[in-house]
Design a protein around this motif. Structure first.
Motif, short mmCIF file in Angstrom:
data_model
loop_
_atom_site.label_atom_id
_atom_site.label_comp_id
_atom_site.label_asym_id
_atom_site.label_seq_id
_atom_site.Cartn_x
_atom_site.Cartn_y
_atom_site.Cartn_z
N VAL A 208 0.84 -1.21 0.00
CA VAL A 208 0.00 0.00 0.00
C VAL A 208 0.87 1.26 0.00
CG1 VAL A 208 -1.64 1.34 1.38
CG2 VAL A 208 -2.00 -1.11 1.05
N ARG A 209 1.94 1.25 0.78
CA ARG A 209 2.85 2.42 0.80
C ARG A 209 3.45 2.65 -0.59
NH1 ARG A 209 4.35 0.43 5.79
NH2 ARG A 209 6.27 -0.50 4.99
N LYS A 210 3.79 1.58 -1.30
CA LYS A 210 4.33 1.73 -2.65
C LYS A 210 3.28 2.26 -3.62
CE LYS A 210 7.97 -1.75 -2.49
NZ LYS A 210 8.46 -3.02 -3.04
N LEU A 211 2.02 1.86 -3.43
CA LEU A 211 0.95 2.30 -4.34
C LEU A 211 0.65 3.78 -4.20
CD1 LEU A 211 -1.61 -0.65 -4.14
CD2 LEU A 211 -0.27 0.05 -6.12
N ILE A 212 0.80 4.32 -2.99
CA ILE A 212 0.42 5.73 -2.78
C ILE A 212 1.63 6.66 -2.76
CG2 ILE A 212 -1.73 5.16 -1.58
CD1 ILE A 212 -0.33 5.72 1.06
N GLN A 213 2.82 6.12 -3.01
CA GLN A 213 4.02 6.94 -3.03
C GLN A 213 4.05 7.78 -4.32
OE1 GLN A 213 7.58 4.62 -3.22
NE2 GLN A 213 8.90 6.33 -2.70
N TRP A 214 4.25 9.08 -4.17
CA TRP A 214 4.33 9.98 -5.31
C TRP A 214 5.73 9.92 -5.89
CZ3 TRP A 214 0.58 13.93 -6.69
CH2 TRP A 214 -0.62 13.77 -6.02
N ARG A 215 5.83 9.53 -7.16
CA ARG A 215 7.14 9.40 -7.79
C ARG A 215 7.37 10.42 -8.90
NH1 ARG A 215 5.30 3.89 -7.78
NH2 ARG A 215 6.15 2.83 -5.97
N GLU A 216 6.30 11.02 -9.37
CA GLU A 216 6.37 11.95 -10.49
C GLU A 216 5.81 13.31 -10.08
OE1 GLU A 216 7.84 11.16 -13.34
OE2 GLU A 216 8.18 9.10 -12.67
N PRO A 217 6.07 14.35 -10.87
CA PRO A 217 5.49 15.67 -10.57
C PRO A 217 3.96 15.62 -10.67
CG PRO A 217 7.28 15.87 -12.16
CD PRO A 217 7.03 14.41 -11.97
N LEU A 218 3.31 16.51 -9.95
CA LEU A 218 1.85 16.56 -9.87
C LEU A 218 1.19 16.65 -11.24
CD1 LEU A 218 -0.68 16.73 -8.09
CD2 LEU A 218 -0.34 19.20 -8.01
N LYS A 219 1.81 17.35 -12.20
CA LYS A 219 1.19 17.53 -13.51
C LYS A 219 0.90 16.19 -14.20
CE LYS A 219 5.51 18.14 -16.02
NZ LYS A 219 6.32 19.03 -16.82
N TRP A 220 1.73 15.17 -13.98
CA TRP A 220 1.52 13.88 -14.61
C TRP A 220 0.36 13.12 -13.97
CZ3 TRP A 220 3.20 13.90 -19.16
CH2 TRP A 220 4.37 14.54 -19.48
N TYR A 221 0.17 13.29 -12.67
CA TYR A 221 -0.98 12.67 -12.01
C TYR A 221 -2.28 13.33 -12.47
CZ TYR A 221 2.19 10.12 -8.99
OH TYR A 221 3.16 9.27 -8.52
N VAL A 222 -2.25 14.65 -12.62
CA VAL A 222 -3.44 15.36 -13.11
C VAL A 222 -3.75 14.93 -14.53
CG1 VAL A 222 -4.34 17.64 -13.72
CG2 VAL A 222 -3.11 17.33 -11.56
N ALA A 223 -2.72 14.81 -15.37
CA ALA A 223 -2.93 14.36 -16.75
C ALA A 223 -3.52 12.95 -16.77
CB ALA A 223 -1.63 14.42 -17.53
N ALA A 224 -2.99 12.07 -15.93
CA ALA A 224 -3.48 10.70 -15.88
C ALA A 224 -4.93 10.64 -15.41
CB ALA A 224 -2.60 9.86 -14.97
N LEU A 225 -5.29 11.51 -14.47
CA LEU A 225 -6.66 11.50 -13.95
C LEU A 225 -7.68 12.04 -14.94
CD1 LEU A 225 -6.26 12.63 -10.24
CD2 LEU A 225 -7.09 10.44 -11.08
N PHE A 226 -7.29 13.05 -15.71
CA PHE A 226 -8.28 13.74 -16.54
C PHE A 226 -8.19 13.45 -18.03
CE2 PHE A 226 -8.17 16.27 -12.65
CZ PHE A 226 -9.52 16.21 -12.33
N LEU A 227 -7.17 12.72 -18.48
CA LEU A 227 -7.04 12.45 -19.90
C LEU A 227 -8.17 11.55 -20.42
CD1 LEU A 227 -5.41 12.81 -22.48
CD2 LEU A 227 -4.10 10.78 -21.84
N ILE A 228 -8.42 10.43 -19.74
CA ILE A 228 -9.47 9.51 -20.18
C ILE A 228 -10.86 10.17 -20.13
CG2 ILE A 228 -10.62 7.30 -19.71
CD1 ILE A 228 -7.84 7.05 -21.04
N PRO A 229 -11.25 10.82 -19.01
CA PRO A 229 -12.55 11.50 -19.02
C PRO A 229 -12.64 12.58 -20.10
CG PRO A 229 -11.80 11.25 -16.77
CD PRO A 229 -10.66 10.83 -17.67
#
Length: 134
Positions: free
Chosen positions: A76-97
């Motif tokens: 679980v700690r590995k799954l929630i660890q942030w490894r990339e800049p925030l912009k990539w997480y935002v892109a991943a969250l909103f690209l498909i929708p």
């Protein structure tokens, strides 16, 4: 030659055990969807999602089987660890929708209808959360 326990077999063949469990979970739940004869409808969508998340479920089951609670905590700690800049997480969250909205808009512009499946209007709000999770 004695009987090998499931835990011993899983420990000796971790990758095979993972794939076997993943396929067993996904196919079992997708078979239930198929057996209802309704396809992916509002009633069967949770069963479909369990099958879609089978790799994640299998990883938790095998980690717990082989390493116990400390292994699951580490996973679980590995799954929630942030490894990339925030912009990539935002892109991943909103690209498909965003792509889904573009496809809907194009479909409406071309033939004036929202979608081709009778469940589309009912399922659209239910689909957003899993799309964001993926």
């Amino acid at each position: 030659m004695g009987i090998i326990s499931i835990k011993t077999a899983a420990k000796e063949h971790q990758l095979s055990a993972y794939f076997l469990l993943t396929f067993a979970i996904s196919w079992a739940f997708w078979a239930l969807v198929w057996l209802t004869g309704q396809g992916i409808a509002l009633v069967t969508y949770p069963l479909f999602l369990v099958g879609a998340f089978a790799p994640l479920i299998a990883s938790f089951v095998l980690t717990y089987t082989l390493e116990g609670r400390p292994g699951v905590d580490r996973l679980v700690r590995k799954l929630i660890q942030w490894r990339e800049p925030l912009k990539w997480y935002v892109a991943a969250l909103f690209l498909i929708p965003a792509l889904m909205l573009i496809a809907i808009a194009l479909n409406v512009a071309m033939d004036g209808t929202l979608g081709s499946t009778p469940y589309f209007n009912v399922l659209l709000p239910v689909l957003w959360l899993p799309a964001l999770l993926f």
